[in-house]
Write a protein that holds these residues in place. Structure first.
Motif, short mmCIF file in Angstrom:
data_model
loop_
_atom_site.label_atom_id
_atom_site.label_comp_id
_atom_site.label_asym_id
_atom_site.label_seq_id
_atom_site.Cartn_x
_atom_site.Cartn_y
_atom_site.Cartn_z
N ARG A 106 0.84 -1.19 0.00
CA ARG A 106 0.00 0.00 0.00
C ARG A 106 0.88 1.24 0.00
O ARG A 106 1.99 1.22 0.52
N LEU B 285 -0.15 3.86 -8.84
CA LEU B 285 -0.97 2.85 -8.15
C LEU B 285 -1.67 1.96 -9.16
O LEU B 285 -2.14 2.43 -10.20
N THR B 286 -1.75 0.69 -8.81
CA THR B 286 -2.49 -0.22 -9.69
C THR B 286 -3.62 -0.90 -8.92
O THR B 286 -3.46 -1.23 -7.74
N ASP B 287 -4.74 -1.08 -9.60
CA ASP B 287 -5.80 -1.91 -9.03
C ASP B 287 -5.40 -3.37 -9.21
O ASP B 287 -4.48 -3.67 -9.97
N LYS C 135 -7.76 -1.02 -4.30
CA LYS C 135 -9.06 -1.22 -4.96
C LYS C 135 -9.01 -2.47 -5.84
O LYS C 135 -7.96 -2.85 -6.35
N GLU D 299 0.08 9.95 -10.14
CA GLU D 299 -0.11 11.30 -9.59
C GLU D 299 1.26 11.87 -9.24
O GLU D 299 2.05 11.24 -8.55
N TRP E 231 -0.14 -1.15 -4.67
CA TRP E 231 -1.55 -1.47 -4.92
C TRP E 231 -2.42 -0.29 -4.46
O TRP E 231 -2.16 0.29 -3.40
N SER E 232 -3.45 0.00 -5.23
CA SER E 232 -4.34 1.12 -4.88
C SER E 232 -5.26 0.77 -3.71
O SER E 232 -5.91 1.64 -3.15
N LEU F 206 -2.00 2.12 -14.90
CA LEU F 206 -1.56 2.64 -13.61
C LEU F 206 -2.19 4.01 -13.38
O LEU F 206 -2.27 4.80 -14.33
N SER F 207 -2.62 4.27 -12.17
CA SER F 207 -3.07 5.64 -11.93
C SER F 207 -1.87 6.41 -11.36
O SER F 207 -1.24 5.98 -10.39
#
Ligand code: GDG
Length: 458
Positions: A10, A69-71, A47, A60, A44-45, A57-58
């Protein structure tokens, strides 16, 4: 200085415009290191993408740090996170063979998700990046990256205890796990005991051994292993706690316990933390010391964790019932012996409560380090410090020599230590506290971070 890439299960992404309000010392130290060198924090996101493949990947950007972050799919979360990490590795590493639930599916899921992380991470890497991977969820990640041709320096810090061979070998894939560690350049453990256990595991499996100068051999791999006991932001936390003494909720708590002595316990709801033994010990203390009855309040702050795992869900009921039973048996109309809170309190309130408490009760059955023990010490008022009662099975016991060490399985011994702590004269309390505080100031979390990264770079 090379860029730093941190990977952990996380990721504590700070809220825009400030440090993460909930950030503990580890996050603060790693964010500082990332800010200084520039870099990426990936994980890990939290989610799930359900049955669908996770999207991109999200990403920021915040200053010089990129959070990536990855789901994970629901199957991945079930198998990798709940299944293998939390129902096999966690219990095994905390010596709870009885709670480990092996399943081929979960084991395969664990390795599969690590491969998935490697595939998501590799395209983000530059050749001279330093990679620092954290904790038991991600042991095979370096091996996966190496398979993809990644040549960067890769370090690993293992936050939880490393068990002796007889315990580890009860896990069917222990060899793969050990081989996974051999793919790193540097593996960091919390204490000398963990490092010894690790070397013992290599020897017993005839995989390798320590070969001197902090190096290990496993199969055809040579890597470094060392002891890097994690710290807290000692000086900042001490200042924070001093201020927190005036927080309105802390003042209210002080009024509500009247002039009673406060004993505090703070733990995620987890079977490794020894909560039932601790409540037993408190009850034994109260029964054996009638003069202290009605003069103490034991506050146990226990945020829920991993409630999706059946053992945790059941524990939630057991501990609440036990606290209720003791209160029913010992309490009076104007005295509630145990205040049991099953949710998280804010960090300033926590710091203020630590400072108010005459005794910090930290009695895990097994713990990698235990930051609560360190936070409790740092939060004390030097003029009137409280006493830390600490399990000999917490990593922190290797460092905090001014504590009263207990064996948490010995209920009577722990009960006696509580009484001794409450009766301890001021000069002894100050002397014990000073020794611990000096240590914590010198070995804070920034030093932990610097030491690890320096050795990884060497
Ligand atoms: C793992 C290893 C190792 C707890 N309740 C509240 C709250 N906390 C914070 C504490 C502390 C942290 O959570 C807990 O850290 P610990 O070290 O005690 O334990 P684990 O969560 O099991 O951590 C452990 C650690 O990793 C680091 O390497 O020491 O051995 O198991 O910071 O303060 N914080 C707030 N409210 C709460 O109710 N705000």
């Amino acid at each position: 200085m090379s860029r730093l890439v941190v990977v952990s299960n996380r990721v504590p992404v700070p809220e825009k415009g400030g440090a993460a309000a909930s950030a503990g010392g580890l996050a603060v130290a790693l964010l500082a290191a990332l800010q200084e060198r520039g870099g990426i924090w990936m994980g890990w996101s939290g989610k799930s993408s359900g049955d669908n493949e996770p999207g991109p990947l999200s990403v920021e950007e915040q200053g010089k740090i990129t959070f990536a972050l990855t789901d994970l799919t629901e199957k991945d979360v079930d198998e990798y996170y709940f299944g293998f990490a939390n129902r096999v590795l966690w219990p095994i590493c905390h010596y709870r063979l009885d709670l480990a639930e092996y399943g081929r599916k979960e084991m395969a899921g664990y390795f599969r998700v690590n491969r998935f992380f490697a595939h998501r991470l590799a395209p983000l890497l530059k050749p001279d990046d330093t990679i620092w991977i954290h904790d038991y969820h991600l042991i095979p990640l370096a091996a996966e990256l190496r398979q993809m041709g990644v040549k960067n320096r890769i370090g690993f810090f293992y936050h939880i205890p490393w068990p002796p061979a007889d315990v580890l070998f009860a896990m069917p894939v222990h060899e793969e796990i050990m081989r996974g560690l051999a793919a790193y350049d540097l593996v960091g453990f919390q204490t000398d005991h963990d490092l010894e256990n690790f070397a013992g595991c290599l020897r017993r499996e005839e995989m390798g051994d320590a070969i001197g100068e902090g190096r290990f051999m496993a199969g055809d791999k040579i890597f470094k292993g060392g002891i890097y006991g994690i710290g807290i932001e000692t000086a900042a936390f001490a200042r924070f706690a001093e201020k927190a003494g005036h927080h309105s909720l802390v003042t209210k708590a002080k009024e509500s316990i009247e002039d009673r002595d406060l004993i505090i316990g703070v733990d995620r709801l987890d079977y490794s933390k020894g909560l039932t033994q601790r409540i037993d010990a408190f009850e034994r203390f109260a029964l054996a010391n009638p003069a202290h009855q009605r003069k103490v309040t034991y506050l146990q702050v226990t945020p829920k964790s991993r409630s999706e795992v059946p053992e945790y869900e059941q524990m939630q009921r057991t501990v609440a019932e036990q606290a209720g039973r003791v209160n029913g048996a010992l309490g009076t109309v104007d005295w509630v012996p145990i205040r049991y809170i099953n949710r998280s309190v804010s960090r300033p309130v926590l710091a203020g409560l630590y400072r108010m408490a005459k005794v910090g009760l930290v009695t895990p059955l097994r713990d990698g380090m235990n930051l609560v023990a360190k936070e409790y010490v740092a939060a004390q008022d030097p003029r009137d410090p409280g006493v830390l009662v600490l399990s000999r099975f917490a990593g922190a016991a290797r460092e905090l020599r001014g504590s009263l060490l207990v064996n948490p399985y010995d209920i009577e011994g722990t009960a006696n230590a509580i009484a001794r702590a409450l009766n301890m004269p001021l000069d002894e309390r100050q002397d014990r506290w000073q020794r611990m505080m000096d240590y914590l100031l010198e070995h804070d979390v920034s030093r932990w971070c610097d030491d690890f990264l320096k050795d990884l770079a060497a």
